[in-house]
Each structure stands twice: as structure tokens, then as C-alpha cells.
Design a protein around this motif. Structure first.
Motif, short mmCIF file in Angstrom:
data_model
loop_
_atom_site.label_atom_id
_atom_site.label_comp_id
_atom_site.label_asym_id
_atom_site.label_seq_id
_atom_site.Cartn_x
_atom_site.Cartn_y
_atom_site.Cartn_z
N TYR A 1 0.80 -0.96 0.37
CA TYR A 1 -0.12 -0.25 0.30
C TYR A 1 0.67 1.29 0.36
N PHE A 2 1.85 1.20 0.66
CA PHE A 2 2.76 2.37 1.31
C PHE A 2 3.59 2.91 -0.42
N TRP A 3 3.93 1.54 -1.36
CA TRP A 3 4.14 1.94 -2.92
C TRP A 3 3.20 2.22 -3.41
N THR A 4 2.39 2.28 -3.32
CA THR A 4 1.27 2.28 -4.29
C THR A 4 1.19 3.85 -4.01
N GLY A 5 1.13 3.93 -2.95
CA GLY A 5 0.88 5.55 -2.22
C GLY A 5 2.08 6.47 -3.32
N VAL A 6 3.08 6.01 -2.76
CA VAL A 6 4.43 6.67 -3.04
C VAL A 6 4.31 6.93 -5.40
N MET A 7 3.78 6.01 -5.85
CA MET A 7 4.06 5.83 -7.39
C MET A 7 3.01 6.90 -7.49
N ALA A 8 2.31 6.92 -6.76
CA ALA A 8 1.04 7.84 -6.86
C ALA A 8 1.26 9.39 -6.49
N GLY A 9 1.79 9.90 -5.54
CA GLY A 9 2.77 10.79 -5.80
C GLY A 9 3.42 11.20 -6.67
N TYR A 10 4.78 10.24 -6.87
CA TYR A 10 5.28 9.91 -8.34
C TYR A 10 5.00 11.00 -9.83
N ALA A 11 4.13 9.92 -9.73
CA ALA A 11 2.88 10.80 -10.86
C ALA A 11 2.99 11.92 -10.63
N ARG A 12 1.89 12.43 -9.82
CA ARG A 12 1.75 14.00 -9.64
C ARG A 12 3.16 14.93 -10.11
N ALA B 1 -1.76 5.73 -11.93
CA ALA B 1 -0.68 5.88 -10.80
C ALA B 1 -1.88 5.53 -9.71
N GLN B 2 -2.76 6.86 -9.90
CA GLN B 2 -4.20 7.17 -8.97
C GLN B 2 -5.02 6.02 -8.81
N ARG B 3 -6.08 5.66 -9.52
CA ARG B 3 -5.99 4.14 -8.85
C ARG B 3 -5.88 3.05 -8.77
N VAL B 4 -4.36 2.79 -8.79
CA VAL B 4 -4.25 1.95 -8.60
C VAL B 4 -3.76 2.11 -7.21
N GLN B 5 -3.82 2.98 -6.71
CA GLN B 5 -3.24 3.24 -5.26
C GLN B 5 -4.83 3.34 -4.42
N ALA B 6 -5.73 3.86 -5.18
CA ALA B 6 -7.28 3.62 -4.52
C ALA B 6 -7.87 2.66 -4.52
N ASN B 7 -7.66 1.69 -5.57
CA ASN B 7 -7.93 1.21 -5.91
C ASN B 7 -7.84 0.23 -4.68
N THR B 8 -6.21 0.11 -4.52
CA THR B 8 -5.38 -0.72 -3.10
C THR B 8 -6.13 -0.52 -1.99
N LEU B 9 -6.00 0.94 -2.01
CA LEU B 9 -7.22 1.28 -0.13
C LEU B 9 -8.05 0.25 -0.04
N GLU B 10 -9.22 0.54 -1.07
CA GLU B 10 -10.54 0.27 -1.27
C GLU B 10 -10.03 -1.73 -0.80
N GLN B 11 -9.29 -2.15 -1.18
CA GLN B 11 -9.08 -3.89 -1.25
C GLN B 11 -8.44 -4.13 0.18
N LEU B 12 -7.87 -3.23 0.81
CA LEU B 12 -7.67 -3.35 2.24
C LEU B 12 -8.80 -3.67 3.27
N PRO B 13 -9.51 -3.02 3.84
CA PRO B 13 -10.14 -4.22 4.36
C PRO B 13 -10.64 -5.59 4.11
N ILE B 14 -10.74 -6.15 3.40
CA ILE B 14 -10.86 -7.09 3.24
C ILE B 14 -9.73 -7.90 3.04
N VAL B 15 -9.13 -8.15 3.37
CA VAL B 15 -7.69 -8.66 3.63
C VAL B 15 -7.19 -8.66 4.65
N ILE B 16 -7.45 -7.19 5.48
CA ILE B 16 -6.63 -7.01 6.35
C ILE B 16 -7.54 -7.93 7.87
N VAL B 17 -8.68 -7.46 7.57
CA VAL B 17 -9.21 -8.58 8.51
C VAL B 17 -8.95 -9.72 9.00
N PRO B 18 -9.77 -10.41 7.53
CA PRO B 18 -9.59 -11.97 7.02
C PRO B 18 -8.23 -12.45 7.18
#
Length: 125
Positions: free
Chosen positions: A15-26, A45-62
Motif C-alpha cells: 500500500y505504501f509503495w502504491t502511494g509513493v507511485m501515485a505521488g511520483y506520478a503527480r 497511478a491514482q487508481r492503483v493507489q485508490a483501488n489498493t486502499l479499497e481492498q485493504l479491509p477485505i485482506v486485513i480483517v480476514p
């Protein structure tokens, strides 16, 4: 649950890497905050970061439920599979958004396995 803890750090690392990549693209494409208007590569790059954020609850909790009720190694394996899937998703999306499917499927399979593992573990208890 040491393996699960390491897998959790890997999840956060992705998740951190996708955020860095989105910032780099900006910066690379000169898109000042808070604007979301820019070239397709910036949007990817923005969609990858946002989509990854959206996926975090369905990986972290389970991830943690599976570790608790089925076992550390099983949960960690699912968490690492999710990381591989999200990295493949990101790299595919950066090249061409149509090439993101395999990574998306891997990530969703990993989440489904973690949820299924939790159910199995609960039934065994």
C-alpha cells in the motif's frame, strides 16, 4: 502469529509503495494537489493507489481472523499471495489498464481464501 505480522507488514508495504507511485506520478506529470486532472498515466497511478486502499479491509480483517482461528502459516500465505496479486495488478495497470486482470483475480482469490480459512477455522473450534 509472527508470520502473519510479517505478512501484514508486507501488505502495508504494498500500500505504501502504491502511494509513493501515485505521488511520483503527480510530480512527474505536473498535476498540482488537489487536482485529479492529468494524463492517463497519472490517472492509472491514482487508481492503483485508490483501488489498493479499497481492498485493504477485505485482506486485513480476514488475515488476522484466519491467523487466529486457522493458523499463522495459512494466514501469512494468504497475505503474501494478496501482495503478489496487488503488485501484479499495479504493474499491469501502469502499463495498460486492460492488463490488470490477473493481479486483480489473484488478490481477490487471496482474500477469498483468507475468508474461507477463517470459516474453516471457526467450524473446527
Amino acid at each position: 502469529m509472527i508470520f502473519t505480522a510479517w505478512a501484514m507488514l508486507a501488505v502495508l508495504g504494498v500500500y505504501f509503495w502504491t502511494g509513493v507511485m501515485a505521488g511520483y506520478a503527480r510530480v512527474k506529470y505536473g498535476v498540482p494537489a488537489p487536482s485529479m486532472e492529468g494524463p492517463a498515466a497519472f490517472h492509472s497511478a491514482q487508481r492503483v493507489q485508490a483501488n489498493t486502499l479499497e481492498q485493504l479491509p477485505i485482506v486485513i480483517v480476514p488475515l488476522w481472523l484466519c491467523a487466529t482461528y486457522l493458523g499463522d502459516a495459512w494466514a501469512a500465505a494468504g497475505g503474501l499471495l494478496w501482495c503478489v496479486g496487488r503488485i501484479a495488478y499495479a504493474l499491469g495497470y501502469y502499463r495498460d489498464p486492460a492488463r490488470r486482470e490477473i493481479g486483480f483475480v489473484l488478490g481477490m482469490v487471496a482474500s477469498a481464501l483468507l475468508i474461507g480459512g477463517t470459516v474453516v477455522g471457526l467450524l473446527m473450534h
